[in-house]
Write a protein that holds these residues in place. Sequence first.
Motif, PDB file in Angstrom:
ATOM      1  N   HIS A  90       0.832  -1.209   0.000  1.00  0.00           N
ATOM      2  CA  HIS A  90       0.000   0.000   0.000  1.00  0.00           C
ATOM      3  C   HIS A  90       0.867   1.260   0.000  1.00  0.00           C
ATOM      4  CE1 HIS A  90      -3.470  -2.491   0.564  1.00  0.00           C
ATOM      5  NE2 HIS A  90      -2.862  -3.084   1.574  1.00  0.00           N
ATOM      6  N   LYS A  91       1.914   1.212   0.827  1.00  0.00           N
ATOM      7  CA  LYS A  91       2.807   2.375   0.893  1.00  0.00           C
ATOM      8  C   LYS A  91       3.482   2.603  -0.459  1.00  0.00           C
ATOM      9  CE  LYS A  91       4.127   2.013   5.767  1.00  0.00           C
ATOM     10  NZ  LYS A  91       5.271   1.805   6.663  1.00  0.00           N
ATOM     11  N   LEU A  92       3.883   1.510  -1.083  1.00  0.00           N
ATOM     12  CA  LEU A  92       4.571   1.593  -2.369  1.00  0.00           C
ATOM     13  C   LEU A  92       3.644   2.202  -3.426  1.00  0.00           C
ATOM     14  CD1 LEU A  92       7.417   0.595  -3.099  1.00  0.00           C
ATOM     15  CD2 LEU A  92       6.353  -1.449  -4.019  1.00  0.00           C
ATOM     16  N   ASP A 148      10.784   4.451   5.749  1.00  0.00           N
ATOM     17  CA  ASP A 148       9.986   5.245   6.693  1.00  0.00           C
ATOM     18  C   ASP A 148       9.771   4.491   7.999  1.00  0.00           C
ATOM     19  OD1 ASP A 148       8.190   3.290   5.758  1.00  0.00           O
ATOM     20  OD2 ASP A 148       6.479   4.606   6.049  1.00  0.00           O
ATOM     21  N   ASP A 149       9.432   5.238   9.024  1.00  0.00           N
ATOM     22  CA  ASP A 149       9.035   4.636  10.290  1.00  0.00           C
ATOM     23  C   ASP A 149       8.020   5.575  10.933  1.00  0.00           C
ATOM     24  OD1 ASP A 149       9.185   2.401  11.924  1.00  0.00           O
ATOM     25  OD2 ASP A 149      10.571   3.349  13.317  1.00  0.00           O
ATOM     26  N   THR A 150       6.986   4.983  11.519  1.00  0.00           N
ATOM     27  CA  THR A 150       5.889   5.774  12.085  1.00  0.00           C
ATOM     28  C   THR A 150       5.598   5.329  13.502  1.00  0.00           C
ATOM     29  OG1 THR A 150       4.844   6.125   9.933  1.00  0.00           O
ATOM     30  CG2 THR A 150       3.413   6.297  11.843  1.00  0.00           C
ATOM     31  N   GLY A 151       5.196   6.272  14.339  1.00  0.00           N
ATOM     32  CA  GLY A 151       4.771   5.910  15.688  1.00  0.00           C
ATOM     33  C   GLY A 151       3.665   6.821  16.175  1.00  0.00           C
ATOM     34  N   TYR A 208      -3.888   2.164  14.920  1.00  0.00           N
ATOM     35  CA  TYR A 208      -4.606   2.870  15.990  1.00  0.00           C
ATOM     36  C   TYR A 208      -5.692   3.804  15.440  1.00  0.00           C
ATOM     37  CZ  TYR A 208      -0.587   1.283  18.755  1.00  0.00           C
ATOM     38  OH  TYR A 208       0.371   0.521  19.375  1.00  0.00           O
ATOM     39  N   ASP A 209      -6.062   3.633  14.178  1.00  0.00           N
ATOM     40  CA  ASP A 209      -6.983   4.579  13.534  1.00  0.00           C
ATOM     41  C   ASP A 209      -8.286   4.782  14.320  1.00  0.00           C
ATOM     42  OD1 ASP A 209      -5.370   5.320  11.469  1.00  0.00           O
ATOM     43  OD2 ASP A 209      -6.301   4.014   9.970  1.00  0.00           O
ATOM     44  N   ALA A 210      -8.813   3.712  14.907  1.00  0.00           N
ATOM     45  CA  ALA A 210     -10.130   3.801  15.571  1.00  0.00           C
ATOM     46  C   ALA A 210     -10.088   4.536  16.914  1.00  0.00           C
ATOM     47  CB  ALA A 210     -10.716   2.401  15.751  1.00  0.00           C
ATOM     48  N   GLU A 253      -9.630  10.769   2.283  1.00  0.00           N
ATOM     49  CA  GLU A 253      -9.635  11.881   3.226  1.00  0.00           C
ATOM     50  C   GLU A 253      -8.467  11.752   4.201  1.00  0.00           C
ATOM     51  OE1 GLU A 253     -13.215  12.243   5.565  1.00  0.00           O
ATOM     52  OE2 GLU A 253     -12.714  14.284   6.186  1.00  0.00           O
ATOM     53  N   LYS A 254      -8.295  10.562   4.745  1.00  0.00           N
ATOM     54  CA  LYS A 254      -7.174  10.339   5.670  1.00  0.00           C
ATOM     55  C   LYS A 254      -5.844  10.636   4.969  1.00  0.00           C
ATOM     56  CE  LYS A 254      -4.533   6.954   8.187  1.00  0.00           C
ATOM     57  NZ  LYS A 254      -4.194   5.553   8.396  1.00  0.00           N
ATOM     58  N   ASN A 255      -5.730  10.176   3.742  1.00  0.00           N
ATOM     59  CA  ASN A 255      -4.464  10.346   3.019  1.00  0.00           C
ATOM     60  C   ASN A 255      -4.145  11.803   2.677  1.00  0.00           C
ATOM     61  OD1 ASN A 255      -3.791   7.702   3.158  1.00  0.00           O
ATOM     62  ND2 ASN A 255      -4.475   7.175   1.094  1.00  0.00           N
ATOM     63  N   SER A 308      -2.840  12.960   6.590  1.00  0.00           N
ATOM     64  CA  SER A 308      -2.107  12.104   7.523  1.00  0.00           C
ATOM     65  C   SER A 308      -0.625  12.473   7.658  1.00  0.00           C
ATOM     66  CB  SER A 308      -2.221  10.634   7.110  1.00  0.00           C
ATOM     67  OG  SER A 308      -1.275  10.347   6.101  1.00  0.00           O
ATOM     68  N   HIS A 309      -0.072  12.083   8.780  1.00  0.00           N
ATOM     69  CA  HIS A 309       1.362  12.180   9.056  1.00  0.00           C
ATOM     70  C   HIS A 309       2.200  11.657   7.889  1.00  0.00           C
ATOM     71  CE1 HIS A 309      -0.798   8.682  10.336  1.00  0.00           C
ATOM     72  NE2 HIS A 309       0.280   7.929  10.247  1.00  0.00           N
ATOM     73  N   ARG A 310       1.809  10.463   7.372  1.00  0.00           N
ATOM     74  CA  ARG A 310       2.600   9.869   6.291  1.00  0.00           C
ATOM     75  C   ARG A 310       2.491  10.725   5.027  1.00  0.00           C
ATOM     76  NH1 ARG A 310       2.079   5.182   7.801  1.00  0.00           N
ATOM     77  NH2 ARG A 310      -0.068   5.111   7.148  1.00  0.00           N
TER      78      ARG A 310
HETATM   79  P1  IMP Z   1       5.087   1.657  10.314  1.00  0.00           P
HETATM   80  O1  IMP Z   1       6.395   2.213  10.730  1.00  0.00           O
HETATM   81  O2  IMP Z   1       4.446   2.425   9.206  1.00  0.00           O
HETATM   82  O3  IMP Z   1       5.148   0.174  10.051  1.00  0.00           O
HETATM   83  O4  IMP Z   1       4.084   1.840  11.547  1.00  0.00           O
HETATM   84  C1  IMP Z   1       4.313   1.229  12.798  1.00  0.00           C
HETATM   85  C2  IMP Z   1       3.004   1.056  13.522  1.00  0.00           C
HETATM   86  O5  IMP Z   1       2.408   2.339  13.791  1.00  0.00           O
HETATM   87  C3  IMP Z   1       1.935   0.283  12.750  1.00  0.00           C
HETATM   88  O6  IMP Z   1       2.047  -1.107  12.974  1.00  0.00           O
HETATM   89  C4  IMP Z   1       0.646   0.832  13.334  1.00  0.00           C
HETATM   90  O7  IMP Z   1       0.335   0.174  14.544  1.00  0.00           O
HETATM   91  C5  IMP Z   1       1.009   2.271  13.659  1.00  0.00           C
HETATM   92  N1  IMP Z   1       0.611   3.156  12.540  1.00  0.00           N
HETATM   93  C6  IMP Z   1       1.408   3.647  11.567  1.00  0.00           C
HETATM   94  N2  IMP Z   1       0.713   4.433  10.724  1.00  0.00           N
HETATM   95  C7  IMP Z   1      -0.563   4.433  11.187  1.00  0.00           C
HETATM   96  C8  IMP Z   1      -1.757   5.055  10.726  1.00  0.00           C
HETATM   97  O8  IMP Z   1      -1.817   5.770   9.708  1.00  0.00           O
HETATM   98  N3  IMP Z   1      -2.860   4.819  11.466  1.00  0.00           N
HETATM   99  C9  IMP Z   1      -2.856   4.046  12.583  1.00  0.00           C
HETATM  100  N4  IMP Z   1      -1.777   3.434  13.040  1.00  0.00           N
HETATM  101  C10 IMP Z   1      -0.627   3.620  12.343  1.00  0.00           C
END
Ligand code: IMP
Length: 204
Positions: free
Chosen positions: A22-24, A78-81, A161-163, A181-183, A186-188
């Motif tokens: 999906h990210k790709l 990337d990395d997300t938290g 954690y979207d919900a 809408e989210k896209n 969103s942070h990403r």
């Molecule tokens: P990743 O680095 O994108 O793999 O994200 C690590 C974790 O953060 C994921 O497994 C999700 O639990 C949470 N996460 C990342 N992006 C989102 C988002 O857009 N919505 C909700 N949770 C997210």
Amino acid sequence: MKESTVDNKEFTKLVFATNNKHKLEEIRNLALLHIQLLSLQDLGFTGDIPEEQDTLEGNASQKAWFIYDRYGINCFADDTGLEIDALHGEPGVFSARYAGENCSFEDNMKKVLLALEGVENRKARFRTVIALVEDAKLTTFQGEITGVITRTKQGLRGFGYDAVFLPDGFNRTFAEMDLSEKNRISHRAIAVQKLIDYLTIRYK
Ligand code: IMP
């Protein structure tokens, strides 16, 4: 690394070090530049990329350097938290496995809601860091969105954690929004846009 193509324009190879289709796709849709975007699959890489750092910046950089060092092709990762103020920034870099190894999104949300039971300060943010390693030089891009953690789960869409995340200025959680809408907010999306803006200047 540059290569000629049929129409004689120069295309630069760039790897997105992710196994997430999906990210790709998200990035492929956006990138209309003179870039040939490669996946790990295109490289024939099937292993795990190490993610052993204790910050988002550290992990994103480690992943990008790992592929760059191995294949000699410019690369980003990337990395997300989810960072919750009352939990001193947790789950943060441990967001994927907050409730333990192999836990589900449900388990993680339950743990967050339990940790915040009776807590008034519910401020949180999603933060994405993209690390680009280009000709052995590291550049990072960050996107964040602030919001609050709801008291119960709301909505059925999305993932992670979207919900339980209600972005500031909205009355619906990420899981109640449709993906487009989210896209947009969103942070990403913010981090990706910064990367695209940077690449546009370099490779247009
Ligand atoms: P990743 O680095 O994108 O793999 O994200 C690590 C974790 O953060 C994921 O497994 C999700 O639990 C949470 N996460 C990342 N992006 C989102 C988002 O857009 N919505 C909700 N949770 C997210």
